[in-house]
Motif scaffolding. Structure first.
Motif, PDB file in Angstrom:
ATOM      1  N   UNK A 228      25.527  19.444  10.548  1.00 16.93           N
ATOM      2  CA  UNK A 228      26.046  20.362  11.558  1.00 16.93           C
ATOM      3  C   UNK A 228      27.553  20.495  11.412  1.00 16.93           C
ATOM      4  N   UNK A 229      28.177  21.144  12.398  1.00 13.83           N
ATOM      5  CA  UNK A 229      29.638  21.198  12.373  1.00 13.83           C
ATOM      6  C   UNK A 229      30.147  19.797  12.692  1.00 13.83           C
ATOM      7  N   UNK A 230      31.396  19.498  12.302  1.00 12.68           N
ATOM      8  CA  UNK A 230      31.903  18.142  12.573  1.00 12.68           C
ATOM      9  C   UNK A 230      31.800  17.766  14.051  1.00 12.68           C
ATOM     10  N   UNK A 231      32.158  18.668  14.950  1.00 15.72           N
ATOM     11  CA  UNK A 231      32.107  18.301  16.370  1.00 15.72           C
ATOM     12  C   UNK A 231      30.669  18.054  16.829  1.00 15.72           C
ATOM     13  N   UNK A 232      29.728  18.848  16.315  1.00 14.07           N
ATOM     14  CA  UNK A 232      28.309  18.611  16.651  1.00 14.07           C
ATOM     15  C   UNK A 232      27.850  17.230  16.181  1.00 14.07           C
ATOM     16  N   UNK A 233      28.111  16.965  14.909  1.00 14.17           N
ATOM     17  CA  UNK A 233      27.626  15.714  14.331  1.00 14.17           C
ATOM     18  C   UNK A 233      28.264  14.510  15.015  1.00 14.17           C
ATOM     19  N   UNK A 234      29.574  14.590  15.213  1.00 17.19           N
ATOM     20  CA  UNK A 234      30.271  13.420  15.752  1.00 17.19           C
ATOM     21  C   UNK A 234      30.062  13.238  17.246  1.00 17.19           C
ATOM     22  N   UNK A 235      29.417  14.220  17.883  1.00 16.64           N
ATOM     23  CA  UNK A 235      29.081  14.031  19.293  1.00 16.64           C
ATOM     24  C   UNK A 235      27.940  13.024  19.434  1.00 16.64           C
ATOM     25  N   UNK A 236      27.197  12.804  18.338  1.00 11.78           N
ATOM     26  CA  UNK A 236      26.046  11.891  18.377  1.00 11.78           C
ATOM     27  C   UNK A 236      26.431  10.478  17.966  1.00 11.78           C
ATOM     28  N   UNK A 237      27.249   9.861  18.775  1.00 13.38           N
ATOM     29  CA  UNK A 237      27.750   8.540  18.418  1.00 13.38           C
ATOM     30  C   UNK A 237      26.608   7.527  18.237  1.00 13.38           C
ATOM     31  N   UNK A 238      25.634   7.580  19.126  1.00 13.69           N
ATOM     32  CA  UNK A 238      24.558   6.592  19.061  1.00 13.69           C
ATOM     33  C   UNK A 238      23.725   6.733  17.794  1.00 13.69           C
ATOM     34  N   UNK A 239      23.401   7.993  17.459  1.00  8.53           N
ATOM     35  CA  UNK A 239      22.607   8.223  16.243  1.00  8.53           C
ATOM     36  C   UNK A 239      23.371   7.747  15.019  1.00  8.53           C
ATOM     37  N   UNK A 240      24.670   7.948  15.006  1.00  9.18           N
ATOM     38  CA  UNK A 240      25.471   7.516  13.859  1.00  9.18           C
ATOM     39  C   UNK A 240      25.545   5.999  13.779  1.00  9.18           C
ATOM     40  N   UNK A 241      25.692   5.349  14.934  1.00 10.90           N
ATOM     41  CA  UNK A 241      25.827   3.889  14.844  1.00 10.90           C
ATOM     42  C   UNK A 241      24.503   3.240  14.457  1.00 10.90           C
ATOM     43  N   UNK A 242      23.382   3.946  14.694  1.00 16.52           N
ATOM     44  CA  UNK A 242      22.100   3.439  14.222  1.00 16.52           C
ATOM     45  C   UNK A 242      22.091   3.243  12.708  1.00 16.52           C
ATOM     46  N   UNK A 243      22.794   4.125  11.987  1.00 13.72           N
ATOM     47  CA  UNK A 243      22.870   3.953  10.536  1.00 13.72           C
ATOM     48  C   UNK A 243      24.226   3.359  10.152  1.00 13.72           C
ATOM     49  N   UNK A 244      24.815   2.678  11.102  1.00 12.18           N
ATOM     50  CA  UNK A 244      26.059   1.946  10.890  1.00 12.18           C
ATOM     51  C   UNK A 244      27.203   2.804  10.379  1.00 12.18           C
ATOM     52  N   UNK A 245      27.282   4.029  10.909  1.00 16.26           N
ATOM     53  CA  UNK A 245      28.444   4.849  10.625  1.00 16.26           C
ATOM     54  C   UNK A 245      29.240   4.996  11.916  1.00 16.26           C
ATOM     55  N   UNK A 246      30.529   5.121  11.768  1.00 16.64           N
ATOM     56  CA  UNK A 246      31.378   5.278  12.943  1.00 16.64           C
ATOM     57  C   UNK A 246      31.633   6.757  13.193  1.00 16.64           C
ATOM     58  N   UNK A 247      32.124   7.044  14.381  1.00 17.71           N
ATOM     59  CA  UNK A 247      32.662   8.374  14.624  1.00 17.71           C
ATOM     60  C   UNK A 247      34.162   8.296  14.332  1.00 17.71           C
ATOM     61  N   UNK A 248      34.841   9.437  14.176  1.00 19.05           N
ATOM     62  CA  UNK A 248      36.286   9.369  13.963  1.00 19.05           C
ATOM     63  C   UNK A 248      36.963   8.627  15.107  1.00 19.05           C
ATOM     64  N   UNK A 249      38.097   8.015  14.805  1.00 21.76           N
ATOM     65  CA  UNK A 249      38.730   7.132  15.774  1.00 21.76           C
ATOM     66  C   UNK A 249      39.017   7.837  17.093  1.00 21.76           C
ATOM     67  N   UNK A 250      39.451   9.095  17.032  1.00 25.18           N
ATOM     68  CA  UNK A 250      39.810   9.798  18.258  1.00 25.18           C
ATOM     69  C   UNK A 250      38.581   9.929  19.161  1.00 25.18           C
ATOM     70  N   UNK A 251      37.420  10.216  18.576  1.00 27.48           N
ATOM     71  CA  UNK A 251      36.205  10.364  19.378  1.00 27.48           C
ATOM     72  C   UNK A 251      35.754   9.006  19.923  1.00 27.48           C
ATOM     73  N   UNK A 252      35.910   7.979  19.096  1.00 30.36           N
ATOM     74  CA  UNK A 252      35.613   6.618  19.541  1.00 30.36           C
ATOM     75  C   UNK A 252      36.453   6.267  20.779  1.00 30.36           C
ATOM     76  N   UNK A 253      37.729   6.624  20.716  1.00 25.76           N
ATOM     77  CA  UNK A 253      38.615   6.300  21.833  1.00 25.76           C
ATOM     78  C   UNK A 253      38.166   7.025  23.105  1.00 25.76           C
ATOM     79  N   UNK A 254      37.788   8.300  22.959  1.00 27.25           N
ATOM     80  CA  UNK A 254      37.354   9.062  24.133  1.00 27.25           C
ATOM     81  C   UNK A 254      36.103   8.444  24.768  1.00 27.25           C
ATOM     82  N   UNK A 255      35.233   7.902  23.929  1.00 29.47           N
ATOM     83  CA  UNK A 255      34.048   7.209  24.444  1.00 29.47           C
ATOM     84  C   UNK A 255      34.445   5.981  25.254  1.00 29.47           C
ATOM     85  N   UNK A 256      35.372   5.217  24.682  1.00 30.23           N
ATOM     86  CA  UNK A 256      35.793   3.993  25.375  1.00 30.23           C
ATOM     87  C   UNK A 256      36.488   4.334  26.689  1.00 30.23           C
TER      88      UNK A 256
END
Lengths: 290, 279
Positions: A228-256
């Motif tokens: 998908x587009x970067x913003x679409x894909x990186x909105x799925x933090x949980x799905x990404x961490x299931x395969x042990x990938x991170x989201x970009x740091x800025x998005x990680x920070x917004x989650x925290x």
């Protein structure tokens, strides 16, 4: 160049005890002129995809089209050389591939191999040097006397001198210092726009994918996991961490931030300045509501 | 005597008589039990410092003292007993056909008795979480696993200091994080000094001290926190500050008090929390 992979699988050492399935039933397409990032762990099949793109290997099953060229288990294009003149691949640590006596000869090696005339080669060397911001006075030096960053630029100039329509970049900034990394990526992005290239960036850097790509493909164990587009894909933090990938740091920070303050901000390419101001408003808003 | 373990005294180095100086009059000390990060642009002399520290190179001028010994042809073997090194590409460092053989190599070279060797191999593989791979071929491991074996090989010789020369640069983010966890846990188990040479801004945050190199000279010797407050100066020498420090700066400009430059997300969130609860 439009690219499409249809149900592509590739098996290394097929029919032997060492058989290893590197990609499995993989389908995706890349529109001409787009900038696509492919992300996945070591062993997710990224390098195998790259090797298909200029016909170094052919799929075990399924089919691939790259512009007018078709690749499949039974279909070996007769004009592989033409395909390779249109697909430029910058491998990891490309400076390890330098071999000529002078920088000019090294950059000219590709076009020469493709039968380009001497005058034209000279011109292409000039253009490629300008594109990678390599000073002209280095042309007669040995590539081995240059700094690491300059060597990498020479290697990339060698790929550009062939005038590819599709540029494939495998971790092009690995080992560079922070400014070198940014300069290098900005350079590729500019080339992408100027020459209307189709660009495929294979990377571990979520930050680069977010910043430059129009489209992101996430691979996991040889299969497509998300796209998908970067913003679409990186909105799925949980799905990404299931395969042990991170989201970009800025998005990680917004989650925290959200977990801590229950204030939610969606990332849509804001600058750091804008983010700080949105977060501040959130903080103030939260207080007023109490 | 001071309690510094490594000391560079006015060290200058170049690779040949007609070559430019790579290091110019470099002096610094590394104290016991510290984690020191060395950063700088490509070609600033970082890796040269690492190679000088265990006698792979010798300086033309100045002297280097490690563990009380001035490094020269006679002392290098003693120096190398106390200084281990892990390079960027683990493939360049493997010699054994199995993980066990590879970790054994350094011990064999030092003539360690077999029983102790076996124990040390077990202990060091355990420390990096690679015990179950003891009979695997190093070349078939993933990048992160290879780097862990390389670290185990260095740990086995019980050095006082380990130098990691961009040891995480070729790994993906997960592999990078794992290696940092391994290093941290090893450091908690035994007294160990670390020198990490890195471009990874977030990795610098773990260090006690940062040495910033620029064009062969020491540009700054400071703490990560103090360093990350100098965005403009760092950019001028080809470096940068982490995202979280940039964001903190923008908050300060908006009038939100941030008392100390944050090294990680938690520290920044904590500052925002304090501000929020006082409002």
């Amino acid at each position: 160049m439009d690219i499409s992979f249809k149900n592509v699988s590739y098996v290394y050492q097929y029919n032997t005890p060492f058989e290893h399935r590197a990609i499995e039933d993989l389908s995706f397409s890349v529109k001409s002129g787009s900038f696509v990032a492919i992300i996945g762990h070591t062993g997710s099949g990224k390098s195998t995809i790259i090797q298909h793109l200029n016909g170094l290997i052919r799929p075990t099953s399924g089919s691939i089209s790259i512009g007018n060229f078709n690749l499949s288990a039974s279909d070996k294009p007769k004009n592989l050389k033409e395909l390779r003149s249109k697909v430029g691949i910058v491998f990891q640590y490309p400076e390890h591939q330098l071999f000529e006596e002078t920088v000019a000869k090294d950059i000219g090696f590709g076009p020469k191999n493709f039968g380009i005339g001497d005058n034209e080669i000279m011109e292409r060397i000039q253009q490629a040097c300008t594109a990678v911001q390599l000073p002209n006075d280095l042309l007669e030096r040995s590539p081995f006397d240059l700094s690491g960053g300059q060597m990498r630029r020479v290697a990339i100039a060698g790929v550009l001198a062939v005038n590819p329509e599709l540029l494939v970049l495998d971790e092009p900034t690995a080992g560079l210092d922070p400014r070198g990394q940014q300069d290098m990526m900005d350079m590729f992005y500019q080339l992408h726009k100027q020459k209307k290239l189709t660009t495929i960036l294979v990377t571990h850097s979520m930050e680069d994918a977010l910043k430059y790509a129009d489209h992101v493909i996430i691979l996991n164990k040889g299969k497509k996991y998300m796209e998908g587009t970067p913003t679409e894909v990186f909105a799925n933090k949980d799905a990404l961490s299931k395969v042990q990938l991170d989201v970009p740091e800025v998005i990680q920070f917004l989650h925290e931030f959200k977990e801590r303050f229950e204030g939610e901000i969606t990332y849509s390419n804001q600058s750091i300045k804008q983010l700080a101001s949105e977060l501040t408003n959130q903080l103030k808003g939260l207080t007023n509501n109490e | 005597m001071s309690n510094s373990f490594v000391e560079f005294r006015n060290v200058s180095f170049r690779y040949g008589d007609d070559q430019p100086w790579v290091l110019k009059n470099v002096s610094f000390q590394i104290q016991s039990d510290k984690w020191v990060a060395i950063i700088g642009h490509n070609g600033s002399g970082k890796s040269t410092i690492a190679k000088l520290m265990n006698g792979l190179l010798f300086p033309q001028e100045g002297e280097i003292i490690v563990n009380g010994l001035i490094i020269n042809e006679e002392t290098i073997w003693d120096v190398r007993k106390s200084v281990g090194m892990v390079f960027q590409n683990p493939d360049n460092q493997f010699v054994g056909t199995t993980v066990k053989d590879d970790v054994a190599f350094g011990l064999e070279n030092r003539g360690i008795p077999r029983e102790i060797m076996i124990r040390r191999i077990d202990e060091s593989l355990k420390a990096v979480g690679m015990s179950e791979y003891i009979n695997h071929e190093p070349h078939r491991l993933s990048g992160g696993q290879k780097q862990r074996v390389a670290i185990a090989s260095v740990l086995a010789i019980s050095p006082n200091l380990i130098i990691l020369d961009e040891a995480t640069a070729m790994l993906d983010p997960k592999g990078r994080f794992d290696i940092l966890q391994v290093i941290n846990s090893v450091r908690n188990q035994e007294r160990l000094m670390l020198v990490t040479i890195t471009h990874d801004l977030n990795e610098i945050g773990y260090a006690d001290k940062v040495i910033v190199m620029n064009n062969g000279s020491v540009w700054a010797e400071t703490t990560p926190r103090a360093l990350f407050a100098k965005e403009k100066d760092l950019k001028q020498i080809g470096l940068d500050i982490p995202f979280v420090a940039k964001l903190a700066k923008e908050f300060i400009e908006l009038g939100i008090p941030i008392n100390k430059t944050p090294l990680n997300h938690d520290e920044l969130l904590e500052e925002l929390w304090i501000y929020h609860s006082k409002m």
